[in-house]
Scaffold this active site. Sequence first.
Site, PDB file in Angstrom:
ATOM      1  N   LYS A 173       0.815  -1.220   0.000  1.00 33.41           N
ATOM      2  CA  LYS A 173       0.000   0.000   0.000  1.00 33.41           C
ATOM      3  C   LYS A 173       0.849   1.271   0.000  1.00 33.41           C
ATOM      4  O   LYS A 173       0.544   2.223  -0.718  1.00 33.41           O
ATOM      5  CB  LYS A 173      -0.972  -0.003   1.172  1.00 33.41           C
ATOM      6  CG  LYS A 173      -2.105  -1.007   1.004  1.00 33.41           C
ATOM      7  CD  LYS A 173      -3.134  -0.860   2.083  1.00 33.41           C
ATOM      8  CE  LYS A 173      -4.148  -1.984   2.113  1.00 33.41           C
ATOM      9  NZ  LYS A 173      -4.595  -2.538   0.865  1.00 33.41           N
ATOM     10  N   ASP A 201     -12.386  -7.160  -4.356  1.00 32.00           N
ATOM     11  CA  ASP A 201     -11.786  -7.697  -5.583  1.00 32.00           C
ATOM     12  C   ASP A 201     -12.887  -8.175  -6.526  1.00 32.00           C
ATOM     13  O   ASP A 201     -12.827  -7.964  -7.740  1.00 32.00           O
ATOM     14  CB  ASP A 201     -10.840  -8.862  -5.266  1.00 32.00           C
ATOM     15  CG  ASP A 201      -9.649  -8.446  -4.417  1.00 32.00           C
ATOM     16  OD1 ASP A 201      -9.173  -7.311  -4.576  1.00 32.00           O
ATOM     17  OD2 ASP A 201      -9.198  -9.276  -3.607  1.00 32.00           O
TER      18      ASP A 201
END
Length: 152
Positions: free
Chosen positions: A23, A71
């Site tokens: 991230k 996702d």
Amino acid sequence: MQVTTRTMNKSKHIALVAHDNCKQDLLRWVKEFEDKLEDHTLYATGTTGHLLSKETGLKINCMISGPMGGDQQLGALISESKIDMMIFFWDPLNAVPHDPDVKALLRISAVWNVPVATNRASAKFMITSPLLAEEISIEIPDYEAYLAERIG
């Protein structure tokens, strides 16, 4: 499989995804190319999207967190031709509990001919490509023909 074409507009719909260990790397990349990204519609899985939006001020359409179904949500948008490209910084050295979802997202991206960058180098190539600011046509599966073959 038969194919047809779809047109990507000059302003792209870009998905941004990153595993936990990646991230901060994606955040650095987004900050580096913030001026280019602000011209496009951005989507992200939940945790990643909220982090990027908070740290940059970019407007990001956040799905839910990846392991909770984000996702899958992005995969659905891809299958509906609502995502033009994806930047997915995934961690190749650590397994994640939702690995089947990750594989499904990458598979559906390949099926629908969505370009995917998986690291800073490939993401830089994509974001600096002259095609980013152009209207372009890509081949995608002809779902109507696929369905007709299946049901006769």
